[in-house]
Design a protein around this motif. Structure first.
Motif, PDB file in Angstrom:
ATOM      1  N   UNK A 270      33.581 -16.919  51.680  1.00 29.82           N
ATOM      2  CA  UNK A 270      32.272 -16.417  52.116  1.00 29.82           C
ATOM      3  C   UNK A 270      32.339 -14.944  52.505  1.00 29.82           C
ATOM      4  N   UNK A 271      31.497 -14.157  51.855  1.00 32.93           N
ATOM      5  CA  UNK A 271      31.498 -12.712  52.038  1.00 32.93           C
ATOM      6  C   UNK A 271      30.065 -12.219  52.076  1.00 32.93           C
ATOM      7  N   UNK A 272      29.714 -11.505  53.143  1.00 36.55           N
ATOM      8  CA  UNK A 272      28.384 -10.925  53.286  1.00 36.55           C
ATOM      9  C   UNK A 272      28.492  -9.415  53.194  1.00 36.55           C
ATOM     10  N   UNK A 273      27.776  -8.843  52.241  1.00 36.57           N
ATOM     11  CA  UNK A 273      27.713  -7.391  52.060  1.00 36.57           C
ATOM     12  C   UNK A 273      26.337  -6.915  52.503  1.00 36.57           C
ATOM     13  N   UNK A 274      26.288  -5.895  53.329  1.00 32.83           N
ATOM     14  CA  UNK A 274      25.022  -5.345  53.817  1.00 32.83           C
ATOM     15  C   UNK A 274      24.861  -3.943  53.232  1.00 32.83           C
ATOM     16  N   UNK A 275      23.701  -3.671  52.661  1.00 35.70           N
ATOM     17  CA  UNK A 275      23.437  -2.365  52.064  1.00 35.70           C
ATOM     18  C   UNK A 275      22.019  -1.925  52.401  1.00 35.70           C
ATOM     19  N   UNK A 276      21.761  -0.628  52.258  1.00 34.80           N
ATOM     20  CA  UNK A 276      20.451  -0.082  52.603  1.00 34.80           C
ATOM     21  C   UNK A 276      20.511   0.646  53.932  1.00 34.80           C
ATOM     22  N   UNK A 277      19.557   1.529  54.140  1.00 28.55           N
ATOM     23  CA  UNK A 277      19.573   2.386  55.316  1.00 28.55           C
ATOM     24  C   UNK A 277      19.561   1.659  56.641  1.00 28.55           C
ATOM     25  N   UNK A 278      18.924   0.481  56.698  1.00 26.56           N
ATOM     26  CA  UNK A 278      18.832  -0.252  57.963  1.00 26.56           C
ATOM     27  C   UNK A 278      20.201  -0.759  58.395  1.00 26.56           C
ATOM     28  N   UNK A 279      21.169  -0.791  57.471  1.00 22.01           N
ATOM     29  CA  UNK A 279      22.531  -1.211  57.823  1.00 22.01           C
ATOM     30  C   UNK A 279      23.137  -0.319  58.895  1.00 22.01           C
ATOM     31  N   UNK A 280      22.569   0.872  59.100  1.00 26.71           N
ATOM     32  CA  UNK A 280      23.093   1.790  60.111  1.00 26.71           C
ATOM     33  C   UNK A 280      22.696   1.385  61.527  1.00 26.71           C
TER      34      UNK A 280
END
Length: 351
Positions: A270-280
């Motif tokens: 299980x791997x969760x990748x977060x992307x996009x500006x809100x990830x900051x």
């Protein structure tokens, strides 16, 4: 060696990225020009102004990317460019430039889906192995996507109204915090009481993985109107309470999505990748880290400079497709809407 061009919204960007045969990456250059100053007075991005700025600066940004990479355009193997989704005027500027360069230099063209560029960034930064779960949270998109491979995506949930970044921008505008809204709300929220107001958590009791932020945004507006005129502490408390509601919604949804991932792909890590500006946003990032720890999942958040719009992610997506034999025709069109799970995202079999 791929030149990547990104002009889908209010960043004019170009980068040169190398992908070797083992899938390792080297970012030779990554130049981004923000248009915040052009749009600040309007409280948001004005599409026509964005397109004009791209026309003015893109050639110079590409030239700078080449200088920083210490090479010429003749040295690259292909030209990758965002062809959508995004503000169509801006997309057209980048796409037309890329077509002209590809034709003049006799280089292959790679028309890149902006969302795929975000989806594959973790493979550039962390060598993320397929399959993995992507949480894309930006100004225009909030969705969970199962990433099975390059061009192979299954959308599990999306927003039914406002995207999360859009909700942050609207709350910031309501509270007169300026643009962009995400950093402004986060900064003032640090001075506030997140428990003062109990804002709604839309769709939280439902099993589906969709988001809805319109009702939350309305609740913030009604509370602000009820307290008007707002003191500085009122603003901080509203921002903190809004951010707490968002963090809870996102963390609950992420927990549900990871449980589905483990149920449907029991052999996969299980791997969760977060992307996009809100990830900051640190509050959201902390909530997601806690969710992954509880679920026994790995969390990958690429460096924020690669989470927001940039040319390196476009170049990398191009490199991934190029390695699989993909080449696009020069008559490819700009697409203001381009969901990741459409059949045309599939990588064709190349003999």
């Amino acid at each position: 060696m791929i030149l990547g061009i990104e002009t889908s919204c209010d960043e004019t960007a170009a980068a040169i990225v190398v992908r070797d045969q083992s899938g390792n990456s080297t970012i030779r250059s990554n130049v981004v020009r923000s248009q915040l100053d052009e749009h600040a007075a309007f409280g948001g991005v004005v599409p026509e102004l964005a397109a004009r700025a791209h026309v003015t600066y893109l050639d110079h940004i590409i030239a700078q990317a080449c200088r920083e990479a210490d090479l010429t355009l003749a040295d690259v193997d292909a030209i990758a460019v965002t062809a959508g989704p995004g503000l169509v005027g801006g997309v057209l500027v980048g796409l037309t430039t890329a077509k002209a360069l590809a034709a003049a230099l006799d280089k292959p063209l790679l028309a890149i889906n902006h969302l795929e560029a975000h989806a594959l960034t973790a493979r550039m930064t962390d060598k993320a192995a397929f399959p993995y779960l992507l949480l894309l949270v930006s100004g225009g998109h909030s969705q969970f996507v199962l990433v099975r491979g390059v061009g192979d995506y299954q959308r599990w949930g999306t927003t039914i109204d406002d995207a999360l970044g859009e909700a942050f921008d609207k709350v910031a505008k309501l509270l007169s915090l300026g643009h962009p809204g995400g950093p402004a709300v986060e900064a003032i929220a640090m001075q506030g009481d997140p428990k003062r107001f109990k804002f709604p958590r839309p769709l939280l009791r439902e099993a589906r993985l969709d988001f809805s932020f319109s009702g939350l945004k309305t609740a913030v507006r009604l509370q602000a109107e009820a307290l008007a005129p707002l003191s500085d502490q009122d603003v901080a408390d509203i921002a903190a309470s809004f951010q707490a509601a968002v963090a809870e919604v996102v963390s609950v949804r992420a927990s549900q999505a990871l449980e589905r991932f483990k149920a449907e792909l029991p052999q996969a890590r299980p791997l969760l990748v977060v992307a996009g500006g809100v990830a900051a946003n640190r509050s959201i990032a902390t909530a997601l880290a806690n969710v992954c720890e509880t679920a026994g999942a790995t969390l990958i958040v690429p460096p924020i400079a690669l989470c927001t719009d940039n040319g390196a992610m476009v170049a990398w997506a191009g490199a991934e497709r190029f390695a699989l034999g993909v080449r696009d025709p020069l008559d490819v069109t700009a697409r203001p809407r381009w969901p990741l799970d459409l059949p045309d995202m599939k990588v064709p079999d190349v003999a």
